[in-house]
Design an enzyme around this catalytic site. Structure first.
Site, short mmCIF file in Angstrom:
data_model
loop_
_atom_site.label_atom_id
_atom_site.label_comp_id
_atom_site.label_asym_id
_atom_site.label_seq_id
_atom_site.Cartn_x
_atom_site.Cartn_y
_atom_site.Cartn_z
N GLN A 63 0.82 -1.22 0.00
CA GLN A 63 0.00 0.00 0.00
C GLN A 63 0.86 1.28 0.00
OE1 GLN A 63 -3.16 -0.31 2.92
NE2 GLN A 63 -3.71 -2.36 2.21
N HIS A 202 -8.20 -12.32 8.37
CA HIS A 202 -8.25 -10.98 7.79
C HIS A 202 -9.26 -10.11 8.52
CE1 HIS A 202 -9.49 -7.65 5.29
NE2 HIS A 202 -8.23 -7.61 4.92
N ARG A 205 -15.42 -10.21 8.06
CA ARG A 205 -16.05 -10.11 6.74
C ARG A 205 -15.48 -11.17 5.81
NH1 ARG A 205 -13.91 -5.82 4.48
NH2 ARG A 205 -12.67 -5.16 6.26
N HIS A 266 -6.91 -2.04 14.99
CA HIS A 266 -7.85 -0.91 15.01
C HIS A 266 -8.73 -0.91 16.27
CE1 HIS A 266 -6.53 0.06 11.01
NE2 HIS A 266 -7.02 -1.06 10.50
N ASP A 317 0.19 0.60 9.08
CA ASP A 317 -0.91 0.09 8.29
C ASP A 317 -0.77 0.40 6.79
OD1 ASP A 317 -3.31 -1.02 7.51
OD2 ASP A 317 -4.59 0.28 8.69
ZN LIG Z 1 -4.65 -3.31 7.89
#
Ligand SMILES: [Zn+2]
Length: 443
Positions: A63, A202, A205, A266, A317
């Site tokens: 990312q 993960h 969901r 989180h 993150d």
């Molecule tokens: Zn993450």
């Protein structure tokens, strides 16, 4: 080098010590002495404040390719995710090796000595496994070695596109099909001197309760770290409540996931009951405030989680910014904005989150502190730059937590050896590597 002299060092108490001599024994701290006003003969001098190596407990290296490309505009988490999937589509094992090595080297320059890479980009286009089904994971491990950063590869089980939803074309790259296939693939990965293999669910969901229980028992049987994204968004809580009649934390508790080796990533939108579950099981909660800010996730109840018994750690993150000092102070400063109360977390507590708690969360209980017998991972922050010049020793902890930048990291020692010296990586031209690696993935 077998002996370092630190002008000032933080040895874990609520104050710093002047004139600390660290003797290296292999890759560990042998002995420690304080009060040496001048460096002993043969010692390498570290001017500034030396602290334990910083732990980045939650990263998705690829990312890094989104930096500066997704910050503008009013896009939601979903539109951000579309951009993220597009970046992922350009990545194969060779490109991932280059991008992750450059990203981890940027982390090294920021004083990060161990990274928890939450890895779910497992397979080739359309979900076809590579000839080596762990080609991507091995590329990430090799990347960390090249960058001189310890790694815990948190290999993530990711099976569904949402609760009861089949994975889409991009998400098929994340999925092993079922938890047994996930476990079989991960079994081929092994620890190394600077490598730990951990597990990840993960999210609720992407992993159904039965599969979550299978991953949790895999981790439990092998005493491995287990991480999961938990209640990052209200929509996740809502979908979980509709499907299962409980919160994501309660669902994970029922799956047997909540132990001392579990880290909830989180935990922004957790209930009082969730806080009691996480705290009661002595779980870790990994806060990623710069990403949570960027995505508009919200501000989690960090103080109340800590009061309930949870340990706090920190992660970069999305790697939109790589600066653990910024993550640390954001825990306090964001919560001030949310509550109107100051002083919820001390600089000392935040530095513990940035070091020892992160090491523990990643399965390195013998790191993240400077003590006899611990891993010789430490970072020297310069106190003569524009941000920190004039800092008195009695204010040094608060000064670095609330005012230092990643650029103030001057020296980084991992396993007793320099990885960064005088602000430069000892092996890599990090900016050039980033430029080449990012161009190759079309960023
Ligand atoms: Zn993450």
């Amino acid at each position: 080098v077998t002996r370092y002299w630190c002008e000032l060092a933080w040895l874990g108490a609520q104050r710093v010590e002047p004139g600390v001599v660290i003797e290296i024994d292999g890759e560990r701290v042998g002995s420690l002495a304080t009060g040496a006003s001048i460096p002993p003969a043969g010692a390498t001098r570290l001017d500034g404040l030396t602290i334990p190596g910083l732990a980045n407990a939650h990263s998705h290296a690829f990312q890094r390719a989104l930096r500066g490309r997704t910050q503008a505009g009013t896009g939601s988490f979903r539109t951000w995710r579309e951009r993220m999937y597009r970046a992922a589509a350009a990545i194969d094992p060779d490109r991932y090796l280059a991008l992750a090595r450059a990203t981890f080297a940027e982390m090294a320059l920021a004083g990060i000595t161990v990274v928890g890479e939450f890895h779910y980009l497992h397979h080739g286009p359309d979900g076809t496994p590579y000839e080596d089904p762990n080609a991507m994971g091995r590329a990430i491990i090799e990347a960390a070695g090249g960058a001189g950063v310890r790694i815990t590869l948190l290999d993530a089980c990711y099976l569904h596109g949402g609760i009861g939803v089949a994975p889409d074309r991009v998400q098929r790259r994340f999925s092993d099909g079922d938890a047994a296939a996930w476990a079989e693939r991960v079994a081929a990965l092994a620890d190394g001197p600077a490598v730990r293999i951990g597990a990840a669910i993960h999210s609720v969901r992407a992993v159904d309760p039965e599969a979550a229980a299978a991953v949790a028992s895999w981790a439990e049987e092998r005493s491995r770290p287990l991480h999961a994204h938990v209640s990052e968004q209200p929509a996740e809580n809502q979908a979980c409540a509709e499907a299962y009649g409980r919160t994501p934390t309660a669902l994970l508790a029922q799956a047997g996931a909540l132990t001392e080796r579990f880290s909830a990533i989180h935990a922004t939108h957790v209930t009082a009951g969730d806080r009691d579950l996480l705290g009661g099981a002595r779980c870790c909660v990994c806060l990623c405030p710069t990403t949570e800010r960027d995505l508009g996730d919200g501000i989690g109840p960090a103080r109340r989680l800590a009061d309930a018994g949870a340990r706090l750690s920190l992660g970069t993150d999305s790697n939109a910014i790589i600066d653990i000092f910024e993550e640390a102070r954001a825990v306090e400063l964001d919560e001030r904005l949310a509550t109107g109360v100051r002083g919820l977390h001390s600089g000392f507590e935040l530095l513990c989150a940035a070091t020892e708690a992160g090491y523990r969360s990643l399965g390195w209980p013998d790191g993240g502190r400077i003590a006899s017998g611990s891993l010789a991972d430490f970072v020297t922050v310069r106190l003569d730059g524009v941000r920190l010049a004039g800092t008195a020793p009695e204010h040094a902890i608060d000064a670095i937590v609330f005012a230092a930048a990643a650029a103030d990291v001057r020296d980084v020692v991992t396993g007793g050896r320099f990885v960064v010296r005088d602000g430069a990586h000892v092996r890599l031209d990090v900016a050039a590597e980033l430029q080449t690696a990012l161009a190759a993935v079309g960023a």
